[in-house]
Design an enzyme around this catalytic site. Structure first.
Site, PDB file in Angstrom:
ATOM      1  N   LYS A  27       0.830  -1.208   0.000  1.00 42.65           N
ATOM      2  CA  LYS A  27       0.000   0.000   0.000  1.00 42.65           C
ATOM      3  C   LYS A  27       0.869   1.265   0.000  1.00 42.65           C
ATOM      4  O   LYS A  27       0.631   2.189  -0.782  1.00 42.65           O
ATOM      5  CB  LYS A  27      -0.941  -0.036   1.214  1.00 42.65           C
ATOM      6  CG  LYS A  27      -1.834   1.187   1.356  1.00 42.65           C
ATOM      7  CD  LYS A  27      -3.078   0.873   2.149  1.00 42.65           C
ATOM      8  CE  LYS A  27      -2.860   0.689   3.639  1.00 42.65           C
ATOM      9  NZ  LYS A  27      -2.581   1.937   4.383  1.00 42.65           N
ATOM     10  N   ARG A  32       2.918   5.953  -3.341  1.00 41.39           N
ATOM     11  CA  ARG A  32       4.058   6.759  -3.811  1.00 41.39           C
ATOM     12  C   ARG A  32       4.277   6.586  -5.312  1.00 41.39           C
ATOM     13  O   ARG A  32       4.666   7.530  -6.003  1.00 41.39           O
ATOM     14  CB  ARG A  32       5.306   6.372  -3.011  1.00 41.39           C
ATOM     15  CG  ARG A  32       5.226   6.909  -1.561  1.00 41.39           C
ATOM     16  CD  ARG A  32       6.080   6.106  -0.615  1.00 41.39           C
ATOM     17  NE  ARG A  32       6.163   6.662   0.724  1.00 41.39           N
ATOM     18  CZ  ARG A  32       5.287   6.451   1.716  1.00 41.39           C
ATOM     19  NH1 ARG A  32       4.219   5.705   1.516  1.00 41.39           N
ATOM     20  NH2 ARG A  32       5.483   6.995   2.903  1.00 41.39           N
ATOM     21  N   ARG A 128      -8.623  11.835  12.906  1.00 43.32           N
ATOM     22  CA  ARG A 128      -7.165  11.670  13.061  1.00 43.32           C
ATOM     23  C   ARG A 128      -6.440  13.009  12.997  1.00 43.32           C
ATOM     24  O   ARG A 128      -6.845  13.919  12.281  1.00 43.32           O
ATOM     25  CB  ARG A 128      -6.650  10.691  11.993  1.00 43.32           C
ATOM     26  CG  ARG A 128      -7.210   9.295  12.225  1.00 43.32           C
ATOM     27  CD  ARG A 128      -6.825   8.317  11.145  1.00 43.32           C
ATOM     28  NE  ARG A 128      -5.402   8.012  11.142  1.00 43.32           N
ATOM     29  CZ  ARG A 128      -4.819   7.247  10.221  1.00 43.32           C
ATOM     30  NH1 ARG A 128      -5.539   6.754   9.212  1.00 43.32           N
ATOM     31  NH2 ARG A 128      -3.537   6.994  10.285  1.00 43.32           N
ATOM     32  N   GLN A 175       4.794   9.268   7.305  1.00 45.38           N
ATOM     33  CA  GLN A 175       3.859  10.151   6.590  1.00 45.38           C
ATOM     34  C   GLN A 175       4.281  11.608   6.729  1.00 45.38           C
ATOM     35  O   GLN A 175       4.243  12.373   5.762  1.00 45.38           O
ATOM     36  CB  GLN A 175       2.429   9.947   7.106  1.00 45.38           C
ATOM     37  CG  GLN A 175       1.886   8.567   6.747  1.00 45.38           C
ATOM     38  CD  GLN A 175       0.490   8.305   7.265  1.00 45.38           C
ATOM     39  OE1 GLN A 175      -0.128   9.160   7.888  1.00 45.38           O
ATOM     40  NE2 GLN A 175      -0.011   7.102   7.028  1.00 45.38           N
ATOM     41  N   ASP A 326       2.212  -1.165  11.814  1.00 42.04           N
ATOM     42  CA  ASP A 326       0.849  -1.580  11.459  1.00 42.04           C
ATOM     43  C   ASP A 326       0.571  -3.045  11.815  1.00 42.04           C
ATOM     44  O   ASP A 326      -0.544  -3.541  11.614  1.00 42.04           O
ATOM     45  CB  ASP A 326       0.598  -1.370   9.962  1.00 42.04           C
ATOM     46  CG  ASP A 326       0.580   0.111   9.600  1.00 42.04           C
ATOM     47  OD1 ASP A 326       0.352   0.943  10.498  1.00 42.04           O
ATOM     48  OD2 ASP A 326       0.808   0.425   8.416  1.00 42.04           O
ATOM     49  N   LYS A 353      -4.196   5.810  14.828  1.00 40.39           N
ATOM     50  CA  LYS A 353      -4.378   5.158  13.525  1.00 40.39           C
ATOM     51  C   LYS A 353      -5.874   5.189  13.178  1.00 40.39           C
ATOM     52  O   LYS A 353      -6.611   6.009  13.709  1.00 40.39           O
ATOM     53  CB  LYS A 353      -3.825   3.732  13.574  1.00 40.39           C
ATOM     54  CG  LYS A 353      -2.325   3.670  13.881  1.00 40.39           C
ATOM     55  CD  LYS A 353      -1.485   4.286  12.784  1.00 40.39           C
ATOM     56  CE  LYS A 353      -0.002   4.168  13.090  1.00 40.39           C
ATOM     57  NZ  LYS A 353       0.830   4.906  12.132  1.00 40.39           N
ATOM     58  N   ARG A 357      -5.793   1.719  18.332  1.00 40.81           N
ATOM     59  CA  ARG A 357      -5.551   0.273  18.201  1.00 40.81           C
ATOM     60  C   ARG A 357      -5.171  -0.397  19.519  1.00 40.81           C
ATOM     61  O   ARG A 357      -5.309  -1.611  19.646  1.00 40.81           O
ATOM     62  CB  ARG A 357      -4.494   0.010  17.113  1.00 40.81           C
ATOM     63  CG  ARG A 357      -5.040   0.289  15.727  1.00 40.81           C
ATOM     64  CD  ARG A 357      -4.034   0.059  14.608  1.00 40.81           C
ATOM     65  NE  ARG A 357      -4.706   0.227  13.316  1.00 40.81           N
ATOM     66  CZ  ARG A 357      -4.077   0.375  12.164  1.00 40.81           C
ATOM     67  NH1 ARG A 357      -2.750   0.385  12.117  1.00 40.81           N
ATOM     68  NH2 ARG A 357      -4.765   0.515  11.042  1.00 40.81           N
ATOM     69  N   ARG A 402      -7.300  -3.176   9.893  1.00 47.79           N
ATOM     70  CA  ARG A 402      -6.364  -4.094  10.581  1.00 47.79           C
ATOM     71  C   ARG A 402      -7.015  -4.721  11.826  1.00 47.79           C
ATOM     72  O   ARG A 402      -6.694  -5.836  12.204  1.00 47.79           O
ATOM     73  CB  ARG A 402      -5.053  -3.386  10.903  1.00 47.79           C
ATOM     74  CG  ARG A 402      -4.405  -2.827   9.641  1.00 47.79           C
ATOM     75  CD  ARG A 402      -2.917  -2.790   9.629  1.00 47.79           C
ATOM     76  NE  ARG A 402      -2.466  -1.984   8.499  1.00 47.79           N
ATOM     77  CZ  ARG A 402      -2.252  -2.441   7.256  1.00 47.79           C
ATOM     78  NH1 ARG A 402      -2.408  -3.709   6.970  1.00 47.79           N
ATOM     79  NH2 ARG A 402      -1.860  -1.616   6.284  1.00 47.79           N
TER      80      ARG A 402
END
Ligand SMILES: O=C(O)C1=C[C@@H](OP(=O)(O)O)[C@@H](O)[C@H](O)C1
Ligand SMILES: C=C(OP(=O)(O)O)C(=O)O
Length: 447
Positions: A27, A32, A128, A175, A326, A353, A357, A402
């Protein structure tokens, strides 16, 4: 993804997993590949692109800013770039869906172009924090108006020419690093990111591959200085996207914990900034064998043979966290089946996230009978020593792919089925997850 009918699914105790699967494209690399191809002068070709909703949101945004992007019937993507500095003003708000990577990296691109773009997203993404990119991009001259708390929806008015910056990352975030480097692409002079803790380096690798003038200097203490010279001309590329280790993780753990399993997971990207989970699972006693190690598109790749193993609890060194950030939700499932105690710390980034999580995994694991304690920055898990979990609960996925996949795997080792309230978010990163899982289960039953 903002509004969709829920797709609840139940997962129950599984026969051994057997057979071979190939993991779809990474991903991070797919995002990118689209962004840099869209900024090159001429036509780039990408194969193995992940066709999940997050990546499709990036494709739609780059199209809205002028790039020609099409998918051929054979699965190859062709991208006609507009050149660095050539992005056009999008006519409508850019819908980022569930994707933090799309949002933060594209904010970086817009920040140094003479255009204005509005970013929107689903309920998860709108919760977020974007302040982490708003801060450096504002220092480079972008004018950013965000919703309270530095959240979406927000509007970025870019400045061209922007002001080059030397920015020390306040948190380990690829990021944020990438947003500043991408803003630096169209900024005169040198833009520098100082990275005290290394994070995934796909942006650096791919920028070099496209011909950007980028250098990395590493201090004795490991701090990286990444410098990019702006107003670059990017040359179109042919890119093969390797398989996503973050997707492979679910099947690797599944094979380790479902008794009798023996599978091969092919095409797994093993960039050292992403491969932390393999190291930790091997240290827990996981039988994971690397086969046919090779290079795909400038990234190390191998096939992994994974066999059911008696796992042991472990203290996870927080220094490994960025290279498996992740993968913690699925590691927590592995830990719940291991013998003894697993302790994780230094994971405050997991709270921002697609969901929190730490809290969501602790709540869900407790609901299916695991012994879990949540601390400020990690979980402490006492495993069953290989015995099945009781199961028998419905888990709220909180629009977090996830989380959904982690509890699907937990269901395979539970006495009573585990229901995930909505599996639809899985399509953001791994649309074929359930098909591949069924294949491995089917192969077990085959004569
Ligand atoms: O740069 C990237 O492609 C990503 C960086 C990580 O986020 P952070 O930068 O917030 O750690 C990761 O969690 C995300 O899935 C993808
Ligand atoms: C955190 C993730 O992605 P993003 O930040 O791009 O939404 C992820 O895929 O686990």
């Amino acid at each position: 993804m903002t509004d969709h009918p829920a797709s609840p699914r139940s997962f129950s105790a599984s026969l051994p997993l057997k057979g071979r699967i190939a993991i779809p494209g990474d991903k991070s690399i797919s995002h990118r590949a689209l962004m840099l191809s869209a900024l090159a002068v001429g036509e780039s070709r990408v194969t193995g692109l992940l066709e999940g909703h997050d990546v499709l949101a990036t494709a739609a945004a780059m199209r809205a800013m002028g790039a020609g992007i099409e998918r051929r019937d054979d699965g190859e993507w062709r991208i006609h770039g507009v050149g660095v500095g050539g992005l056009l003003q999008p006519r409508e708000a850019l819908d980022m869906g569930n994707s933090g990577t799309s949002t933060r990296l594209l904010m970086g691109l817009v920040a140094s172009h003479p255009i204005t773009a509005t970013f929107t997203g689903d309920a998860s993404l709108s919760g977020r924090p974007m302040g982490r990119v708003i801060e450096p991009l504002s220092q480079m001259g972008a004018d950013i108006g965000a919703s309270p708390g530095g959240r979406l929806p927000l509007m970025v008015r870019g400045l061209a020419p922007a002001i080059p910056l030397a920015y020390r990352l306040p948190m380990a975030s690829a990021q944020v690093k990438s947003a500043v480097l991408l803003a630096g692409l169209n900024t005169p002079g040198i833009t520098e990111v100082i990275e005290p803790v290394p994070t995934r380096d796909h942006s650096e690798r791919m920028l070099c591959g496209f011909g950007a003038d980028l250098e990395v200097e590493t201090d004795a203490d490991g701090t990286r200085h990444i410098r990019i010279r702006g107003e670059a001309e990017l040359k179109p590329q042919t890119i093969v996207v390797p398989g996503d280790p973050s997707s492979a993780a679910f099947f690797i753990v599944a094979a380790l914990i479902v008794p009798g399993s023996d599978i091969t997971v092919a095409n797994v990207g093993l960039n050292p900034t992403r491969a932390g989970l393999i190291e930790i699972l091997q240290a827990m006693g996981g039988d994971i064998e690397l086969l046919d190690a090779r290079d795909v598109g400038g990234e190390p790749v191998a096939d992994l043979r994974v066999r059911h193993s008696a796992l042991k609890g472990i203290d996870v060194d927080p220094a490994v966290a960025p290279s498996m950030i992740d993968e913690f939700p699925i590691l927590f499932v592995a830990a719940a089946l291991a013998e003894g105690r697993t302790v994780t710390t230094g994971l405050d980034e997991l709270r921002v996230k697609e969901s929190d999580r730490l809290s969501v995994m602790a709540t869900g694991l407790k609901a299916i009978g695991a012994r879990v304690e949540e601390s400020e920055d990690g979980l402490i898990i006492d495993g069953t020593g290989g015995d099945p979990l009781p199961g028998g609960a419905t888990i709220a996925g909180h629009l977090d792919h996830r989380i959904c996949m982690s509890f699907a795997i937990a269901g395979l080792v539970s006495t009573t089925p585990v229901t995930v309230d909505d599996m639809a978010p899985v399509a953001t990163s791994f649309p074929d997850f359930e098909v591949l899982l069924a294949g491995l289960q089917g192969a077990a039953g085959a004569p």
